[in-house]
Design a protein around this motif. Structure first.
Motif, mmCIF file in Angstrom:
data_model
loop_
_atom_site.group_PDB
_atom_site.id
_atom_site.type_symbol
_atom_site.label_atom_id
_atom_site.label_comp_id
_atom_site.label_asym_id
_atom_site.label_seq_id
_atom_site.Cartn_x
_atom_site.Cartn_y
_atom_site.Cartn_z
ATOM 1 N N MET A 29 37.572 48.436 38.758
ATOM 2 C CA MET A 29 36.656 47.606 37.546
ATOM 3 C C MET A 29 35.601 46.774 38.443
ATOM 4 S SD MET A 29 37.762 48.709 34.529
ATOM 5 C CE MET A 29 37.700 47.599 33.249
ATOM 6 N N HIS A 30 35.581 46.795 39.652
ATOM 7 C CA HIS A 30 34.622 45.839 40.262
ATOM 8 C C HIS A 30 32.991 46.259 39.912
ATOM 9 C CE1 HIS A 30 32.199 44.195 43.578
ATOM 10 N NE2 HIS A 30 33.508 43.522 44.179
ATOM 11 N N PRO A 31 32.294 45.575 39.707
ATOM 12 C CA PRO A 31 30.888 45.731 39.212
ATOM 13 C C PRO A 31 30.108 46.909 40.209
ATOM 14 C CG PRO A 31 31.237 43.471 39.246
ATOM 15 C CD PRO A 31 32.177 44.096 39.659
ATOM 16 N N VAL A 32 30.256 46.570 41.590
ATOM 17 C CA VAL A 32 29.665 47.515 42.516
ATOM 18 C C VAL A 32 30.261 49.042 42.337
ATOM 19 C CG1 VAL A 32 29.233 47.840 45.008
ATOM 20 C CG2 VAL A 32 29.090 45.720 43.983
ATOM 21 N N PHE A 33 31.609 49.024 42.147
ATOM 22 C CA PHE A 33 32.414 50.235 42.146
ATOM 23 C C PHE A 33 31.881 51.140 40.737
ATOM 24 C CE2 PHE A 33 34.610 48.653 45.447
ATOM 25 C CZ PHE A 33 35.470 49.891 46.233
ATOM 26 N N ILE A 101 31.586 45.044 28.285
ATOM 27 C CA ILE A 101 30.534 45.975 28.993
ATOM 28 C C ILE A 101 31.315 46.653 30.202
ATOM 29 C CG2 ILE A 101 28.554 45.931 30.516
ATOM 30 C CD1 ILE A 101 27.801 43.337 28.896
ATOM 31 N N ALA A 102 32.028 46.195 31.052
ATOM 32 C CA ALA A 102 32.726 46.737 31.874
ATOM 33 C C ALA A 102 33.607 48.067 31.582
ATOM 34 C CB ALA A 102 33.699 45.889 32.757
ATOM 35 N N ALA A 103 34.366 47.553 30.442
ATOM 36 C CA ALA A 103 35.490 48.800 30.067
ATOM 37 C C ALA A 103 34.566 49.940 29.337
ATOM 38 C CB ALA A 103 36.424 48.164 29.108
ATOM 39 N N ILE A 250 38.377 43.114 39.955
ATOM 40 C CA ILE A 250 37.854 41.744 39.465
ATOM 41 C C ILE A 250 38.578 41.319 38.746
ATOM 42 C CG2 ILE A 250 36.532 43.473 37.716
ATOM 43 C CD1 ILE A 250 34.287 41.464 37.903
ATOM 44 N N ARG A 251 38.830 40.058 38.517
ATOM 45 C CA ARG A 251 39.596 39.331 37.330
ATOM 46 C C ARG A 251 38.453 38.826 36.550
ATOM 47 N NH1 ARG A 251 42.116 33.808 39.043
ATOM 48 N NH2 ARG A 251 40.016 33.233 37.927
ATOM 49 N N TYR A 252 38.927 39.337 35.208
ATOM 50 C CA TYR A 252 38.124 38.932 34.017
ATOM 51 C C TYR A 252 38.538 37.877 33.326
ATOM 52 C CZ TYR A 252 34.881 42.841 34.463
ATOM 53 O OH TYR A 252 33.807 43.462 34.729
ATOM 54 N N LEU B 37 48.059 46.708 39.014
ATOM 55 C CA LEU B 37 46.758 46.985 38.473
ATOM 56 C C LEU B 37 46.581 45.923 37.516
ATOM 57 C CD1 LEU B 37 47.365 50.758 37.681
ATOM 58 C CD2 LEU B 37 46.373 49.992 39.827
ATOM 59 N N ASN B 38 47.087 44.887 37.513
ATOM 60 C CA ASN B 38 46.537 43.521 36.471
ATOM 61 C C ASN B 38 46.419 44.018 35.195
ATOM 62 O OD1 ASN B 38 46.036 42.291 39.061
ATOM 63 N ND2 ASN B 38 43.894 43.058 39.231
ATOM 64 N N ASP B 39 47.200 45.005 34.792
ATOM 65 C CA ASP B 39 47.623 45.191 33.497
ATOM 66 C C ASP B 39 46.436 45.283 32.467
ATOM 67 O OD1 ASP B 39 49.170 45.183 31.210
ATOM 68 O OD2 ASP B 39 49.016 43.109 30.475
ATOM 69 N N ARG B 40 45.290 46.181 32.968
ATOM 70 C CA ARG B 40 44.084 46.028 32.217
ATOM 71 C C ARG B 40 43.870 47.622 32.214
ATOM 72 N NH1 ARG B 40 42.570 42.320 28.178
ATOM 73 N NH2 ARG B 40 43.595 40.491 29.035
#
Lengths: 297, 242
Positions: A29-33, A101-103, A250-252, B37-40
């Protein structure tokens, strides 16, 4: 469907590639990725499907993307940066907007990758790959794929025959028509079952179940496939190494936190970009090669 | 006489494998999802779990080296289901797949029911487009066929039209709708919340109702002639129930 350079590679190369990019698109989920994956998926889909892909992406995917990005903050109220309150008193947070947005970006990427998968991994390639591991099930799959068009033809033949005696679905009052339709389907089913048993007996007499079966499509794992596979495995290895060191995440929640890009992190981004762009790169190299060897006069 | 112990061992092996998957591998996957995987990553984890549930059927089926006749009957039924879905493609959710799968489960047992369902879910998406929804559809169709076969064997599901229609309607609404809506939440919404799930059930209710009505209608008209034909084929060519 156009024939592209990447789809002429060995099925194992195609399948490994799509398995890797699909899993990575769902996980990282990293923005660059995400940006790398979405852009390369779009580029590949346009290369594979042409104008149809552009139309699909704009008409179907873009509204879905916007809808999903909007829906998330309405349901999720986690996060520490409160922007404003909804009328029912629930807070809307920056984190949940960004996460939405990321998801939705991840989902859109998966859908676009699948459209590329559908163009490259035809059913005969799938059956070629899994025929060794699951011979009985892949035989069922290939028979079903064959039966569907065949049944359509047979329904046409039966309904033509029924038309001659005035019993087609286009003849008579509505009730009569429905009854005729059911009769046609009934004839069809009986034919299908009888025909199936005959096929099974023919299969048995031709040695079904004996070892050393061959496939309809013959693929050879040649030097070109070996190179592509090695390059792909190397790039996948680098990306996985990056995942192990936490470069891809990434941590949201509760607050957004991204690891700062280190030289190694940049190398991982580059590897992911090369992995995702592999089919496009192969396509471009092929076309350049073709142009350079084509006769100039 | 020698068939009986063989059948018993087959059932326990599948049960053991399924138990191992359910008790060890699925929790391990969930823990991996939560910690590594941080549960998401619901989409990824849920897809893995749905795929696991299909593995015991595939393994057991491959291991007992099925005969050509058995394979081809499953293929015919799946092809009829796929062709039926394609024939009614302009009416959303009005598809005969569940009806055919239930008939297959009743006539040829739970395993055949599962395979017909999973195969028709998979193959029909070669025509309609593969996507993250494919494993969910395969699983939902398959498990309804399996339940139909098991309930028929237990004697709770009869071959009568009423019994099949009631079972068809309920299973489409509860099993198919219940599972597929969880799947769509996993696919479309990034976070699994009670509200999102309820919203998905509410918005999916009419689609599921149409699907259930379609199943009941198809079972009402198709069940008796289809079962008659399948039984006739079984008797005429001496197919043994697997």
């Amino acid at each position: 469907m156009r024939r592209t350079a990447f789809s002429s590679y060995h099925p194992i190369v195609n399948f490994t590639y799509f398995a890797a990019v699909l899993v990575f698109a769902m996980l990282f989920m990293h923005p660059v990725f995400q940006a790398v994956a979405l852009v390369s998926a779009l580029v590949n889909s346009v290369l594979l499907n042409g104008r149809r892909a552009v139309r699909f992406n704009l008409r179907f995917l873009l509204p879905l993307f916007v809808l999903m990005a909007v829906v998330n903050p309405a349901f999720s109220h986690a996060g520490v940066t409160i922007l404003f309150y909804l009328r029912d008193g629930n807070p809307v947070t920056l984190e949940s907007i960004l996460y939405g947005i990321a998801a939705s970006c991840a989902y859109a990427t998966v859908i676009v990758w699948f459209s590329c998968y559908n163009a490259v991994m035809t059913s005969d390639k799938f059956i070629y790959l899994f025929g060794r591991i699951m011979p009985a099930l892949s035989l069922i799959l290939s028979m079903v794929l064959r039966f569907v068009p065949r049944y359509r033809q047979q329904v046409k033949a039966i309904s033509d025959a029924q038309k001659c005696v005035g019993r087609d679905v286009t003849q008579g009052n509505p009730l009569r028509r429905a009854r005729n339709g059911i009769r046609i389907l009934s004839v069809m089913t009986t034919w299908a079952l009888e025909n199936a048993i005959e096929t099974a007996d023919a299969m048995k007499s031709r040695g079904y179940g004996l070892p050393n079966r061959t496939s309809f499509s013959i693929y050879r794992f040649d030097g070109r496939d070996r190179n592509a596979f090695a390059a792909m495995a190397g790039l996948i290895g680098v990306v996985l190494l990056g995942a192990a060191f936490g470069e891809n995440g990434i941590r949201y929640f509760p607050s957004v936190h991204v690891k700062h890009a280190s030289p190694f992190g940049v190398a991982v981004y580059a590897a992911y970009f090369m992995l995702c762009m592999l089919p496009a790169a192969i396509q471009i190299v092929e076309e350049l090669k073709w142009k350079s060897i084509a006769s100039k006069n | 006489m020698r068939r009986q112990p063989l059948t018993d061992r087959r059932l326990t092996r599948r049960t053991l494998l399924a138990a191992a998957l359910i008790l060890v591998v699925i929790p391990a996957t969930m823990l991996l999802g939560i910690f590594a995987l941080n549960d998401r990553k619901y989409l990824f984890v849920s897809l893995l779990i749905v795929l696991y549930t299909m593995i015991p059927f595939a393994l057991v089926f491959e291991r007992r080296k099925p005969q050509a006749r058995e394979l081809i009957v499953i293929a015919v039924l799946a092809a009829i289901a796929v062709a039926g879905r394609a024939a009614f493609f302009m009416l959303p959710e009005f598809k005969p797949v569940v009806a055919i799968v239930i008939i297959a489960g009743v006539c040829f047992g739970g395993e055949a029911g599962f395979l017909v369902g999973a195969a028709s879910g998979f193959v029909s998406n070669f025509f309609f487009g593969q996507g993250p929804w494919t494993p969910w559809q395969m699983f939902c169709f398959g498990i309804i066929g399996f339940i139909a076969g098991v309930l028929y064997k237990k004697g709770w599901l009869k071959r009568s039209r009423i019994s099949l229609c009631v079972f068809g309607g309920l299973s489409t609404l509860v099993v198919y709708g219940g599972i597929i809506n969880i799947g769509s939440v996993m696919m479309f919404d990034p976070v699994l919340t009670k509200e999102a799930l309820l919203a998905s059930y509410a918005s999916g209710f009419w689609f599921d109702s149409v699907h259930a009505v379609a199943t009941v209608l198809f079972l009402f008209f198709l069940s008796r002639p289809m079962i008659e034909k399948l039984d006739r084929t079984k008797v005429k060519y001496g197919l043994i129930e697997p």
